[in-house]
Design a protein around this motif. Sequence first.
Motif, PDB file in Angstrom:
ATOM      1  N   ARG A   1       0.837  -1.204   0.000  1.00 19.92           N
ATOM      2  CA  ARG A   1       0.000   0.000   0.000  1.00 19.92           C
ATOM      3  C   ARG A   1       0.875   1.259   0.000  1.00 19.92           C
ATOM      4  N   SER A   2       1.974   1.218   0.745  1.00 18.89           N
ATOM      5  CA  SER A   2       2.844   2.401   0.820  1.00 18.89           C
ATOM      6  C   SER A   2       3.503   2.691  -0.521  1.00 18.89           C
ATOM      7  N   ALA A   3       3.992   1.659  -1.202  1.00 18.89           N
ATOM      8  CA  ALA A   3       4.635   1.876  -2.499  1.00 18.89           C
ATOM      9  C   ALA A   3       3.643   2.470  -3.499  1.00 18.89           C
ATOM     10  N   PHE A   4       2.406   2.012  -3.445  1.00 21.29           N
ATOM     11  CA  PHE A   4       1.377   2.508  -4.361  1.00 21.29           C
ATOM     12  C   PHE A   4       1.046   3.971  -4.062  1.00 21.29           C
ATOM     13  N   PHE A   5       0.664   4.252  -2.814  1.00 22.88           N
ATOM     14  CA  PHE A   5       0.120   5.569  -2.503  1.00 22.88           C
ATOM     15  C   PHE A   5       1.190   6.610  -2.189  1.00 22.88           C
ATOM     16  N   LEU A   6       2.363   6.182  -1.741  1.00 18.94           N
ATOM     17  CA  LEU A   6       3.431   7.161  -1.553  1.00 18.94           C
ATOM     18  C   LEU A   6       3.910   7.662  -2.913  1.00 18.94           C
ATOM     19  N   THR A   7       4.038   6.761  -3.863  1.00 19.03           N
ATOM     20  CA  THR A   7       4.429   7.181  -5.215  1.00 19.03           C
ATOM     21  C   THR A   7       3.352   8.053  -5.840  1.00 19.03           C
ATOM     22  N   GLN A   8       2.109   7.656  -5.670  1.00 20.37           N
ATOM     23  CA  GLN A   8       1.006   8.459  -6.185  1.00 20.37           C
ATOM     24  C   GLN A   8       1.046   9.873  -5.604  1.00 20.37           C
ATOM     25  N   GLY A   9       1.272   9.963  -4.301  1.00 15.96           N
ATOM     26  CA  GLY A   9       1.320  11.260  -3.646  1.00 15.96           C
ATOM     27  C   GLY A   9       2.522  12.096  -4.033  1.00 15.96           C
ATOM     28  N   ALA A  10       3.586  11.434  -4.476  1.00 11.03           N
ATOM     29  CA  ALA A  10       4.820  12.136  -4.833  1.00 11.03           C
ATOM     30  C   ALA A  10       4.769  12.759  -6.215  1.00 11.03           C
ATOM     31  N   LEU A  11       3.811  12.359  -7.036  1.00 11.39           N
ATOM     32  CA  LEU A  11       3.848  12.725  -8.457  1.00 11.39           C
ATOM     33  C   LEU A  11       3.844  14.224  -8.696  1.00 11.39           C
ATOM     34  N   GLU A  12       3.173  14.971  -7.844  1.00  7.61           N
ATOM     35  CA  GLU A  12       3.118  16.420  -8.025  1.00  7.61           C
ATOM     36  C   GLU A  12       4.476  17.070  -7.796  1.00  7.61           C
ATOM     37  N   LEU A  13       5.311  16.418  -6.969  1.00 11.76           N
ATOM     38  CA  LEU A  13       6.614  16.992  -6.625  1.00 11.76           C
ATOM     39  C   LEU A  13       7.774  16.312  -7.351  1.00 11.76           C
ATOM     40  N   LEU A  14       7.496  15.248  -8.094  1.00 16.06           N
ATOM     41  CA  LEU A  14       8.548  14.480  -8.757  1.00 16.06           C
ATOM     42  C   LEU A  14       8.803  15.048 -10.154  1.00 16.06           C
ATOM     43  N   ASN A  15      10.046  15.361 -10.418  1.00 11.53           N
ATOM     44  CA  ASN A  15      10.405  15.945 -11.706  1.00 11.53           C
ATOM     45  C   ASN A  15      10.198  14.971 -12.859  1.00 11.53           C
ATOM     46  N   ASN A  16       9.756  15.478 -14.004  1.00 14.39           N
ATOM     47  CA  ASN A  16       9.776  14.691 -15.230  1.00 14.39           C
ATOM     48  C   ASN A  16      11.216  14.281 -15.522  1.00 14.39           C
ATOM     49  N   GLY A  17      11.395  13.073 -16.044  1.00 11.86           N
ATOM     50  CA  GLY A  17      12.733  12.586 -16.325  1.00 11.86           C
ATOM     51  C   GLY A  17      13.434  11.999 -15.122  1.00 11.86           C
ATOM     52  N   GLY A  18      12.730  11.928 -14.001  1.00 11.78           N
ATOM     53  CA  GLY A  18      13.305  11.350 -12.787  1.00 11.78           C
ATOM     54  C   GLY A  18      13.087   9.846 -12.723  1.00 11.78           C
ATOM     55  N   GLY A  19      12.963   9.329 -11.510  1.00 15.78           N
ATOM     56  CA  GLY A  19      12.823   7.885 -11.396  1.00 15.78           C
ATOM     57  C   GLY A  19      12.289   7.436 -10.054  1.00 15.78           C
ATOM     58  N   VAL A  20      11.792   6.210 -10.031  1.00 16.65           N
ATOM     59  CA  VAL A  20      11.326   5.548  -8.816  1.00 16.65           C
ATOM     60  C   VAL A  20      12.032   4.202  -8.738  1.00 16.65           C
ATOM     61  N   VAL A  21      12.550   3.876  -7.558  1.00 18.31           N
ATOM     62  CA  VAL A  21      13.121   2.550  -7.315  1.00 18.31           C
ATOM     63  C   VAL A  21      12.337   1.917  -6.173  1.00 18.31           C
ATOM     64  N   ASN A  22      11.664   0.812  -6.455  1.00 20.93           N
ATOM     65  CA  ASN A  22      10.957   0.053  -5.432  1.00 20.93           C
ATOM     66  C   ASN A  22      11.851  -1.084  -4.948  1.00 20.93           C
ATOM     67  N   ILE A  23      11.837  -1.322  -3.656  1.00 22.42           N
ATOM     68  CA  ILE A  23      12.669  -2.394  -3.097  1.00 22.42           C
ATOM     69  C   ILE A  23      11.811  -3.625  -2.840  1.00 22.42           C
ATOM     70  N   SER A  24      12.209  -4.723  -3.448  1.00 22.09           N
ATOM     71  CA  SER A  24      11.511  -5.998  -3.293  1.00 22.09           C
ATOM     72  C   SER A  24      12.408  -6.950  -2.494  1.00 22.09           C
ATOM     73  N   SER A  25      12.451  -8.203  -2.893  1.00 32.07           N
ATOM     74  CA  SER A  25      13.233  -9.209  -2.175  1.00 32.07           C
ATOM     75  C   SER A  25      13.485 -10.405  -3.076  1.00 32.07           C
ATOM     76  N   GLY A  26      14.620 -11.056  -2.863  1.00 35.65           N
ATOM     77  CA  GLY A  26      14.883 -12.300  -3.562  1.00 35.65           C
ATOM     78  C   GLY A  26      13.846 -13.358  -3.247  1.00 35.65           C
ATOM     79  N   LEU A  27      13.107 -13.171  -2.145  1.00 35.84           N
ATOM     80  CA  LEU A  27      12.089 -14.137  -1.733  1.00 35.84           C
ATOM     81  C   LEU A  27      10.899 -14.192  -2.678  1.00 35.84           C
ATOM     82  N   THR A  28      10.847 -13.319  -3.673  1.00 34.47           N
ATOM     83  CA  THR A  28       9.815 -13.460  -4.708  1.00 34.47           C
ATOM     84  C   THR A  28      10.202 -14.504  -5.739  1.00 34.47           C
ATOM     85  N   ARG A  29      11.493 -14.860  -5.784  1.00 32.28           N
ATOM     86  CA  ARG A  29      11.970 -15.874  -6.741  1.00 32.28           C
ATOM     87  C   ARG A  29      12.173 -17.225  -6.065  1.00 32.28           C
TER      88      ARG A  29
END
Length: 250
Positions: A118-146
Amino acid sequence: MSIALVTGGSRGLGRDMALKLAQSGHDVLLTYVSNTKAAEDVVAEIMAMGQRAHALRLDVAKAESFPAFFETVRAALHSQFGAERFDYLINNAGVGLNKPFQETTLEEFDTMLNVHLRSAFFLTQGALELLNNGGGVVNISSGLTRFSFPGYDAYATMKGGVEVLTRYMAQALGSRGIRVNVLAPGAIETDFNGGVVRDTPQMNSAIAEHTALGRVGLPEDIGGVVAFLCSDAARWITGVRIEASGGMLL
């Protein structure tokens, strides 16, 4: 000037991400939950490098607090960095859970959901107004998905959701030139989840035996990958999962 916002940047992997980003020339906003001194220590280290830094309190489990949080971000950007926007968001903050599938409670499941997905979804959504075009988002996952280890059912489920979300984010934000990628660390020696990997010699050795590079990971193995993804060298990479596990369970 480039500014990166790192959630959970006061300790463990987040601390190394913040430091590596600063070493790469970024100014850094970092968040912490309760350990003000640890956050201030990271800020001091970054400022000693000649970069600007500031710490803000945030509990990523409380999505209802995000609008107010971004008002504090807006104010901090103006007062601490002389900027209106930032360039990179690293969704790193998290907590662990090691509980058998059969025993995981609804409350524990909801905590994993709120903190990781939920945090990755809505924190990124909330950041969009302040996030520069041409920037980036890095989400942290885990090897435990593999690969699977007993007791990480709920935690890994949320991280799997983060990986799917990353691809959708990359598609949704591509028109703004915003790249979105996901980094999946393997087992790392930190205080995460009670320091179980770091402080349990038998587990540490067993993981090392099943890792191609012959050891368990260190925080210093991860931050540089984040810095790369937040650089012009990675300008043509988006919607990608990168695993940094030393070749664990290949």
